[in-house]
Design a protein around this motif. Structure first.
Motif, mmCIF file in Angstrom:
data_model
loop_
_atom_site.group_PDB
_atom_site.id
_atom_site.type_symbol
_atom_site.label_atom_id
_atom_site.label_comp_id
_atom_site.label_asym_id
_atom_site.label_seq_id
_atom_site.Cartn_x
_atom_site.Cartn_y
_atom_site.Cartn_z
ATOM 1 N N SER A 170 27.074 116.714 63.536
ATOM 2 C CA SER A 170 28.573 116.808 63.944
ATOM 3 C C SER A 170 29.138 117.876 62.867
ATOM 4 O O SER A 170 30.364 118.491 63.298
ATOM 5 N N LEU A 171 28.718 117.691 61.612
ATOM 6 C CA LEU A 171 29.388 118.326 60.485
ATOM 7 C C LEU A 171 28.968 119.603 60.006
ATOM 8 O O LEU A 171 29.859 120.409 59.732
ATOM 9 N N LEU A 172 27.632 120.151 60.408
ATOM 10 C CA LEU A 172 27.155 121.411 60.074
ATOM 11 C C LEU A 172 27.940 122.713 60.658
ATOM 12 O O LEU A 172 28.128 123.584 60.028
ATOM 13 N N ASN A 213 34.616 113.002 63.888
ATOM 14 C CA ASN A 213 35.799 113.603 64.806
ATOM 15 C C ASN A 213 37.137 113.593 64.009
ATOM 16 O O ASN A 213 37.791 114.714 63.970
ATOM 17 N N ALA A 214 37.249 112.663 63.118
ATOM 18 C CA ALA A 214 38.557 112.646 62.549
ATOM 19 C C ALA A 214 38.544 113.813 61.409
ATOM 20 O O ALA A 214 39.610 114.263 61.141
ATOM 21 N N ILE A 215 37.567 113.924 60.872
ATOM 22 C CA ILE A 215 37.333 114.897 59.854
ATOM 23 C C ILE A 215 37.632 116.294 60.533
ATOM 24 O O ILE A 215 38.322 116.997 59.831
ATOM 25 N N ILE A 216 36.930 116.544 61.469
ATOM 26 C CA ILE A 216 37.169 117.713 62.291
ATOM 27 C C ILE A 216 38.633 118.039 62.778
ATOM 28 O O ILE A 216 39.260 119.027 62.402
ATOM 29 N N LEU A 217 39.319 116.979 63.122
ATOM 30 C CA LEU A 217 40.687 117.178 63.396
ATOM 31 C C LEU A 217 41.696 117.297 62.221
ATOM 32 O O LEU A 217 42.598 118.113 62.095
#
Length: 431
Positions: free
Chosen positions: A346-348, A415-419
Protein backbone atom coordinates in the motif's frame (compact mmCIF):
# COMPACT_ATOMS: atom_id res chain seq x y z
CA UNK A 1 -17.97 16.30 22.48
CA UNK A 2 -20.12 18.92 24.20
CA UNK A 3 -20.63 16.54 27.13
CA UNK A 4 -16.95 16.89 27.94
CA UNK A 5 -15.28 20.03 29.22
CA UNK A 6 -12.76 20.33 26.42
CA UNK A 7 -12.42 24.05 27.13
CA UNK A 8 -11.13 23.22 30.60
CA UNK A 9 -8.73 20.74 29.04
CA UNK A 10 -7.39 23.33 26.59
CA UNK A 11 -6.94 25.90 29.33
CA UNK A 12 -5.49 23.82 32.15
CA UNK A 13 -4.07 20.48 31.01
CA UNK A 14 -0.65 19.89 29.48
CA UNK A 15 -0.54 17.23 26.78
CA UNK A 16 2.71 15.79 25.36
CA UNK A 17 4.75 18.45 23.58
CA UNK A 18 1.84 20.89 23.67
CA UNK A 19 1.41 24.64 24.09
CA UNK A 20 -0.81 26.26 26.71
CA UNK A 21 -1.16 29.32 24.46
CA UNK A 22 -1.98 27.63 21.18
CA UNK A 23 -2.81 24.01 22.04
CA UNK A 24 -3.62 21.34 19.50
CA UNK A 25 -7.09 19.85 19.81
CA UNK A 26 -7.29 16.88 22.18
CA UNK A 27 -10.01 14.45 21.12
CA UNK A 28 -12.03 13.01 24.04
CA UNK A 29 -11.83 9.21 24.11
CA UNK A 30 -14.39 7.53 26.36
CA UNK A 31 -13.48 3.89 25.77
CA UNK A 32 -11.27 1.63 23.69
CA UNK A 33 -11.71 -1.92 22.48
CA UNK A 34 -9.55 -4.06 20.21
CA UNK A 35 -8.26 -1.68 17.49
CA UNK A 36 -10.83 1.06 18.11
CA UNK A 37 -10.93 4.26 20.12
CA UNK A 38 -14.44 5.52 20.84
CA UNK A 39 -14.86 9.29 20.93
CA UNK A 40 -17.36 11.09 23.12
CA UNK A 41 -19.56 11.80 20.08
CA UNK A 42 -19.90 8.06 19.50
CA UNK A 43 -17.50 7.89 16.55
CA UNK A 44 -15.12 4.93 16.48
CA UNK A 45 -11.68 5.45 14.99
CA UNK A 46 -8.99 2.88 14.18
CA UNK A 47 -5.85 3.37 16.24
CA UNK A 48 -2.85 3.30 13.92
CA UNK A 49 -0.37 4.16 16.67
CA UNK A 50 -0.93 1.39 19.25
CA UNK A 51 -0.80 4.18 21.82
CA UNK A 52 2.77 5.07 20.83
CA UNK A 53 3.91 1.51 20.01
CA UNK A 54 2.60 -0.11 23.19
CA UNK A 55 -0.92 -1.59 22.77
CA UNK A 56 0.22 -4.46 20.56
CA UNK A 57 -2.82 -6.66 21.28
CA UNK A 58 -5.30 -3.80 21.06
CA UNK A 59 -7.43 -2.49 23.90
CA UNK A 60 -9.53 -4.15 26.59
CA UNK A 61 -7.99 -7.52 25.95
CA UNK A 62 -9.94 -9.86 28.26
CA UNK A 63 -6.86 -11.91 29.21
CA UNK A 64 -4.89 -8.82 30.21
CA UNK A 65 -7.90 -7.42 32.05
CA UNK A 66 -8.35 -10.64 34.01
CA UNK A 67 -4.70 -10.56 35.04
CA UNK A 68 -5.13 -7.03 36.38
CA UNK A 69 -8.35 -7.86 38.25
CA UNK A 70 -6.92 -11.03 39.74
CA UNK A 71 -3.81 -9.24 40.97
CA UNK A 72 -5.58 -6.15 42.31
CA UNK A 73 -7.61 -8.38 44.62
CA UNK A 74 -4.31 -9.48 46.19
CA UNK A 75 -2.37 -6.18 46.13
CA UNK A 76 -2.02 -3.39 43.63
CA UNK A 77 1.40 -2.34 44.87
CA UNK A 78 4.02 -3.03 47.50
CA UNK A 79 7.46 -1.50 47.85
CA UNK A 80 10.21 -3.56 46.22
CA UNK A 81 12.83 -2.57 48.79
CA UNK A 82 13.37 -5.62 50.97
CA UNK A 83 10.23 -7.27 49.54
CA UNK A 84 9.62 -9.49 46.55
CA UNK A 85 6.49 -11.08 45.09
CA UNK A 86 5.45 -13.83 42.63
CA UNK A 87 4.51 -11.57 39.66
CA UNK A 88 7.97 -9.95 39.62
CA UNK A 89 9.76 -13.29 39.95
CA UNK A 90 7.64 -14.81 37.17
CA UNK A 91 8.25 -11.83 34.88
CA UNK A 92 12.00 -11.92 35.40
CA UNK A 93 12.00 -15.65 34.63
CA UNK A 94 10.07 -14.93 31.42
CA UNK A 95 12.44 -12.16 30.38
CA UNK A 96 15.51 -14.33 30.97
CA UNK A 97 13.96 -17.04 28.79
CA UNK A 98 13.23 -14.52 26.01
CA UNK A 99 16.66 -12.88 25.96
CA UNK A 100 20.20 -14.25 25.39
CA UNK A 101 21.71 -16.37 28.16
CA UNK A 102 24.36 -13.70 28.79
CA UNK A 103 21.67 -11.33 30.12
CA UNK A 104 20.92 -12.47 33.66
CA UNK A 105 20.29 -9.56 36.05
CA UNK A 106 17.07 -7.55 35.83
CA UNK A 107 16.12 -4.14 37.20
CA UNK A 108 12.37 -3.46 36.96
CA UNK A 109 11.82 0.27 36.46
CA UNK A 110 8.65 2.25 35.83
CA UNK A 111 9.04 3.90 32.41
CA UNK A 112 11.19 3.80 29.31
CA UNK A 113 13.04 7.01 30.12
CA UNK A 114 13.82 5.75 33.61
CA UNK A 115 15.16 2.53 32.10
CA UNK A 116 17.62 4.61 30.07
CA UNK A 117 18.61 6.56 33.18
CA UNK A 118 19.22 3.30 35.04
CA UNK A 119 21.27 1.81 32.19
CA UNK A 120 23.49 4.90 32.10
CA UNK A 121 23.90 4.78 35.87
CA UNK A 122 24.94 1.15 35.51
CA UNK A 123 27.67 2.15 33.07
CA UNK A 124 28.90 4.97 35.34
CA UNK A 125 28.95 2.74 38.41
CA UNK A 126 30.60 -0.08 36.48
CA UNK A 127 33.64 2.06 35.72
CA UNK A 128 33.62 3.70 39.14
CA UNK A 129 33.74 0.23 40.72
CA UNK A 130 36.77 -0.56 38.54
CA UNK A 131 38.50 2.61 39.73
CA UNK A 132 37.87 4.80 36.68
CA UNK A 133 35.95 8.05 36.24
CA UNK A 134 34.21 7.96 32.87
CA UNK A 135 31.45 10.47 32.18
CA UNK A 136 30.91 10.39 28.41
CA UNK A 137 28.62 8.25 26.25
CA UNK A 138 29.03 7.51 22.58
CA UNK A 139 25.97 7.27 20.35
CA UNK A 140 24.82 8.31 16.87
CA UNK A 141 23.02 11.34 15.51
CA UNK A 142 19.25 11.28 14.89
CA UNK A 143 18.73 9.18 18.00
CA UNK A 144 16.03 9.43 20.64
CA UNK A 145 16.08 7.81 24.09
CA UNK A 146 13.51 9.61 26.22
CA UNK A 147 12.54 12.82 27.96
CA UNK A 148 14.36 12.70 31.32
CA UNK A 149 17.67 14.51 31.65
CA UNK A 150 20.23 11.75 31.16
CA UNK A 151 18.07 10.25 28.40
CA UNK A 152 17.81 13.64 26.69
CA UNK A 153 21.58 14.04 26.80
CA UNK A 154 22.04 11.09 24.42
CA UNK A 155 19.34 12.25 22.00
CA UNK A 156 20.50 14.11 18.90
CA UNK A 157 21.89 17.43 20.23
CA UNK A 158 20.74 19.52 17.25
CA UNK A 159 17.80 17.86 15.50
CA UNK A 160 15.90 16.36 18.41
CA UNK A 161 13.01 17.98 20.24
CA UNK A 162 15.34 18.43 23.22
CA UNK A 163 17.92 20.75 21.68
CA UNK A 164 16.57 23.69 23.73
CA UNK A 165 18.07 22.00 26.82
CA UNK A 166 21.58 21.70 25.40
CA UNK A 167 23.05 24.30 27.77
CA UNK A 168 21.96 22.23 30.78
CA UNK A 169 22.75 18.74 29.55
CA UNK A 170 26.01 16.79 29.84
CA UNK A 171 27.97 16.72 26.60
CA UNK A 172 28.36 13.37 24.88
CA UNK A 173 29.80 12.11 21.60
CA UNK A 174 27.66 11.71 18.48
CA UNK A 175 28.87 9.80 15.45
CA UNK A 176 27.33 10.34 12.05
CA UNK A 177 24.05 8.49 11.62
CA UNK A 178 24.35 5.39 9.41
CA UNK A 179 23.68 5.97 5.71
CA UNK A 180 23.41 2.28 4.87
CA UNK A 181 19.70 1.50 4.85
CA UNK A 182 18.02 -1.66 6.02
CA UNK A 183 17.64 -4.05 3.09
CA UNK A 184 20.06 -2.04 0.94
CA UNK A 185 23.79 -2.36 0.23
CA UNK A 186 26.14 -2.15 3.20
CA UNK A 187 28.63 0.70 2.97
CA UNK A 188 31.69 -0.28 4.98
CA UNK A 189 32.80 3.34 5.39
CA UNK A 190 29.60 3.96 7.38
CA UNK A 191 31.33 2.91 10.59
CA UNK A 192 34.30 5.28 10.14
CA UNK A 193 32.85 8.20 12.08
CA UNK A 194 31.91 5.98 14.99
CA UNK A 195 35.27 4.24 15.01
CA UNK A 196 37.20 7.53 14.91
CA UNK A 197 35.33 8.92 17.93
CA UNK A 198 35.75 5.68 19.85
CA UNK A 199 39.46 5.38 19.08
CA UNK A 200 40.16 8.96 20.13
CA UNK A 201 37.97 9.02 23.24
CA UNK A 202 37.75 5.44 24.55
CA UNK A 203 39.50 6.35 27.80
CA UNK A 204 36.63 8.66 28.82
CA UNK A 205 33.68 6.73 27.32
CA UNK A 206 31.51 5.03 29.95
CA UNK A 207 29.19 3.34 27.50
CA UNK A 208 27.79 3.11 24.00
CA UNK A 209 24.03 3.50 23.58
CA UNK A 210 22.00 2.87 20.44
CA UNK A 211 18.49 2.23 19.21
CA UNK A 212 18.82 -1.03 17.26
CA UNK A 213 18.02 -0.88 13.52
CA UNK A 214 15.12 1.60 13.93
CA UNK A 215 15.78 5.17 15.05
CA UNK A 216 12.41 6.28 16.40
CA UNK A 217 11.41 9.87 17.03
CA UNK A 218 14.78 11.06 15.74
CA UNK A 219 13.59 10.46 12.18
CA UNK A 220 12.26 6.90 11.84
CA UNK A 221 15.42 5.81 10.01
CA UNK A 222 15.98 2.09 9.43
CA UNK A 223 19.69 1.32 9.24
CA UNK A 224 21.72 -1.69 8.10
CA UNK A 225 22.27 -4.51 10.64
CA UNK A 226 25.97 -4.59 9.72
CA UNK A 227 26.35 -1.21 11.40
CA UNK A 228 25.10 -2.60 14.69
CA UNK A 229 27.31 -5.64 14.28
CA UNK A 230 30.39 -3.44 13.72
CA UNK A 231 29.50 -1.37 16.80
CA UNK A 232 29.36 -4.56 18.86
CA UNK A 233 32.82 -5.58 17.63
CA UNK A 234 34.25 -2.17 18.47
CA UNK A 235 32.65 -2.18 21.92
CA UNK A 236 34.24 -5.57 22.52
CA UNK A 237 37.67 -4.45 21.38
CA UNK A 238 37.67 -1.46 23.74
CA UNK A 239 35.79 -3.34 26.51
CA UNK A 240 33.09 -0.67 26.71
CA UNK A 241 29.52 -1.68 27.71
CA UNK A 242 26.98 -1.61 24.89
CA UNK A 243 23.49 -0.45 25.87
CA UNK A 244 20.70 -1.36 23.45
CA UNK A 245 17.48 0.65 23.70
CA UNK A 246 14.66 -1.72 22.64
CA UNK A 247 11.94 0.30 24.38
CA UNK A 248 10.09 1.01 21.13
CA UNK A 249 11.24 -1.91 19.02
CA UNK A 250 11.03 -4.76 21.51
CA UNK A 251 8.47 -7.57 21.54
CA UNK A 252 8.14 -8.11 17.83
CA UNK A 253 7.52 -4.69 16.30
CA UNK A 254 10.28 -4.98 13.67
CA UNK A 255 9.64 -8.61 12.74
CA UNK A 256 12.18 -9.95 15.22
CA UNK A 257 11.34 -10.33 18.89
CA UNK A 258 14.11 -7.81 19.53
CA UNK A 259 15.60 -5.71 16.74
CA UNK A 260 19.20 -6.39 17.76
CA UNK A 261 18.63 -9.97 16.57
CA UNK A 262 18.95 -8.72 12.98
CA UNK A 263 22.65 -8.17 13.70
CA UNK A 264 23.15 -11.41 15.66
CA UNK A 265 24.60 -9.54 18.63
CA UNK A 266 24.08 -9.53 22.39
CA UNK A 267 24.10 -6.25 24.30
CA UNK A 268 25.73 -5.81 27.69
CA UNK A 269 22.69 -3.90 28.92
CA UNK A 270 19.22 -4.14 27.39
CA UNK A 271 16.38 -1.67 27.96
CA UNK A 272 12.75 -2.76 27.46
CA UNK A 273 9.47 -0.90 27.90
CA UNK A 274 6.32 0.30 26.09
CA UNK A 275 4.73 -2.97 24.87
CA UNK A 276 6.08 -5.03 27.77
CA UNK A 277 2.62 -4.85 29.38
CA UNK A 278 0.67 -4.84 26.13
CA UNK A 279 0.05 -1.12 26.58
CA UNK A 280 -1.98 -1.49 29.79
CA UNK A 281 0.40 0.01 32.36
CA UNK A 282 3.76 1.66 32.57
CA UNK A 283 6.69 -0.68 33.22
CA UNK A 284 10.24 -1.11 31.97
CA UNK A 285 13.12 -3.48 32.49
CA UNK A 286 16.89 -3.10 32.36
CA UNK A 287 18.71 -6.40 31.90
CA UNK A 288 22.48 -6.65 32.29
CA UNK A 289 25.15 -9.32 32.13
CA UNK A 290 26.23 -11.01 35.35
CA UNK A 291 29.68 -9.45 34.94
CA UNK A 292 28.38 -5.88 34.97
CA UNK A 293 26.05 -6.58 37.89
CA UNK A 294 28.81 -8.14 39.98
CA UNK A 295 31.34 -5.40 39.29
CA UNK A 296 28.79 -2.78 40.39
CA UNK A 297 27.82 -4.82 43.45
CA UNK A 298 31.45 -5.10 44.57
CA UNK A 299 32.18 -1.40 44.08
CA UNK A 300 32.18 1.58 46.44
CA UNK A 301 28.43 1.58 47.01
CA UNK A 302 28.05 -2.22 47.07
CA UNK A 303 24.75 -1.77 45.21
CA UNK A 304 23.11 -0.09 42.22
CA UNK A 305 22.08 3.36 43.40
CA UNK A 306 18.55 3.58 42.05
CA UNK A 307 15.15 2.57 43.42
CA UNK A 308 11.87 3.97 42.04
CA UNK A 309 8.87 3.89 44.38
CA UNK A 310 6.82 1.86 41.91
CA UNK A 311 9.66 -0.43 40.91
CA UNK A 312 8.44 -4.00 40.30
CA UNK A 313 4.79 -2.97 40.58
CA UNK A 314 2.77 -6.21 41.03
CA UNK A 315 -0.08 -5.11 38.75
CA UNK A 316 2.31 -4.22 35.95
CA UNK A 317 4.33 -7.42 36.39
CA UNK A 318 1.17 -9.57 36.37
CA UNK A 319 -0.13 -8.09 33.15
CA UNK A 320 3.34 -8.23 31.56
CA UNK A 321 3.43 -11.98 32.18
CA UNK A 322 0.09 -12.42 30.42
CA UNK A 323 1.23 -10.16 27.60
CA UNK A 324 4.15 -12.51 26.91
CA UNK A 325 1.79 -15.50 26.89
CA UNK A 326 -0.48 -13.77 24.35
CA UNK A 327 2.49 -12.97 22.12
CA UNK A 328 3.33 -16.65 21.92
CA UNK A 329 -0.27 -17.81 21.53
CA UNK A 330 -1.13 -15.30 18.79
CA UNK A 331 1.92 -16.22 16.68
CA UNK A 332 3.16 -12.66 16.60
CA UNK A 333 5.64 -13.42 13.79
CA UNK A 334 2.80 -14.20 11.39
CA UNK A 335 0.78 -11.19 12.55
CA UNK A 336 3.68 -8.80 12.01
CA UNK A 337 4.67 -10.35 8.67
CA UNK A 338 1.12 -9.94 7.35
CA UNK A 339 1.10 -6.28 8.39
CA UNK A 340 4.49 -5.76 6.74
CA UNK A 341 3.35 -7.28 3.44
CA UNK A 342 0.27 -5.08 3.30
CA UNK A 343 2.20 -1.93 4.24
CA UNK A 344 4.72 -2.64 1.48
CA UNK A 345 1.94 -3.12 -1.05
CA UNK A 346 0.00 0.00 0.00
CA UNK A 347 2.69 2.51 0.92
CA UNK A 348 5.74 1.86 -1.25
CA UNK A 349 4.02 3.22 -4.42
CA UNK A 350 3.96 6.61 -2.64
CA UNK A 351 7.67 6.93 -3.37
CA UNK A 352 6.67 8.54 -6.67
CA UNK A 353 4.37 11.11 -5.03
CA UNK A 354 5.45 14.73 -5.43
CA UNK A 355 5.18 15.43 -1.69
CA UNK A 356 7.02 12.28 -0.59
CA UNK A 357 10.76 12.05 0.02
CA UNK A 358 10.91 8.40 1.06
CA UNK A 359 8.78 5.44 2.20
CA UNK A 360 10.06 2.86 4.68
CA UNK A 361 8.49 -0.35 5.98
CA UNK A 362 9.88 -2.80 8.51
CA UNK A 363 7.73 -5.28 10.39
CA UNK A 364 4.65 -3.51 11.74
CA UNK A 365 6.09 -0.03 11.10
CA UNK A 366 5.17 2.07 8.09
CA UNK A 367 6.77 5.48 7.47
CA UNK A 368 6.03 8.12 4.85
CA UNK A 369 8.69 10.81 4.99
CA UNK A 370 7.37 13.96 3.35
CA UNK A 371 9.34 16.76 1.70
CA UNK A 372 7.55 19.33 3.86
CA UNK A 373 6.75 19.96 7.52
CA UNK A 374 3.23 18.81 8.40
CA UNK A 375 0.46 20.97 9.86
CA UNK A 376 -0.36 18.56 12.69
CA UNK A 377 -3.58 20.25 13.77
CA UNK A 378 -5.13 20.19 10.30
CA UNK A 379 -3.99 16.73 9.27
CA UNK A 380 -5.06 15.27 12.64
CA UNK A 381 -8.59 16.59 12.12
CA UNK A 382 -8.62 15.06 8.65
CA UNK A 383 -7.50 11.67 9.91
CA UNK A 384 -10.23 11.64 12.55
CA UNK A 385 -12.79 12.54 9.88
CA UNK A 386 -11.54 9.49 7.96
CA UNK A 387 -12.11 7.28 10.99
CA UNK A 388 -8.47 6.72 11.89
CA UNK A 389 -6.01 7.85 14.56
CA UNK A 390 -2.59 8.71 13.14
CA UNK A 391 -0.24 11.09 14.93
CA UNK A 392 2.45 12.54 12.60
CA UNK A 393 5.43 14.60 13.73
CA UNK A 394 7.67 17.03 11.86
CA UNK A 395 7.60 15.78 8.24
CA UNK A 396 6.78 12.14 9.07
CA UNK A 397 3.49 10.29 8.78
CA UNK A 398 3.96 6.89 10.34
CA UNK A 399 1.85 4.06 11.71
CA UNK A 400 2.59 1.30 14.21
CA UNK A 401 -0.75 -0.56 14.30
CA UNK A 402 -1.74 -3.24 16.84
CA UNK A 403 -0.69 -6.74 15.79
CA UNK A 404 -4.35 -7.85 15.79
CA UNK A 405 -5.41 -5.42 13.06
CA UNK A 406 -7.33 -6.92 10.12
CA UNK A 407 -6.65 -6.26 6.43
CA UNK A 408 -9.67 -4.01 5.92
CA UNK A 409 -8.80 -1.78 8.86
CA UNK A 410 -5.15 -1.56 7.88
CA UNK A 411 -6.23 -0.55 4.38
CA UNK A 412 -8.34 2.20 5.90
CA UNK A 413 -5.25 3.52 7.69
CA UNK A 414 -3.07 3.48 4.58
CA UNK A 415 -5.83 4.97 2.41
CA UNK A 416 -6.14 7.88 4.84
CA UNK A 417 -2.40 8.53 4.51
CA UNK A 418 -2.62 8.40 0.72
CA UNK A 419 -5.57 10.82 0.66
CA UNK A 420 -3.89 13.26 3.07
CA UNK A 421 -1.07 13.85 0.60
CA UNK A 422 -3.53 15.47 -1.84
CA UNK A 423 -4.16 18.48 0.43
CA UNK A 424 -1.64 21.29 0.22
CA UNK A 425 -2.88 23.01 3.40
CA UNK A 426 -1.74 20.01 5.46
CA UNK A 427 1.86 20.90 4.62
CA UNK A 428 4.00 23.99 5.07
CA UNK A 429 5.16 23.86 1.46
CA UNK A 430 6.64 27.38 1.43
CA UNK A 431 9.06 26.73 4.28
Amino acid sequence: MNNYDTNFDLKHIWHPYSSMCNPITAYPVISAKKIYLKLSNGKRIIDGMSSWWSAIHGYNNPILNRALKKQINKMSHVMFGGITHPPAIALCKNLILLTPKELECIFLADSGSVAIEVSMKMAFQYWQSLGFVKKVFLTIKNGYHGDTFAAMSVCDPKKSMHNIYNNWLPKHLFAKSPKSKFGKKWLSEDINSFYALLKENHKIIAGIILEPIVQGVGGMNFYHPNYLYEVRLLANSYKIPLIIDEIATGFGRTGKLFAYEYANIVPDILCLGKSITGGTMTLSAVISTRHIAEVISQGICKCLMHGPTFMGNPLACSVANENIKILKKNHWQKQVKNIEKQLIYSLLPLNSHEKVYDVRVLGAIGVVECKYIINIKKIQKFFVSQGVWIRPFKNLIYITPPYIIDKKSLKKLTNAIILSLNYNDFFYINL
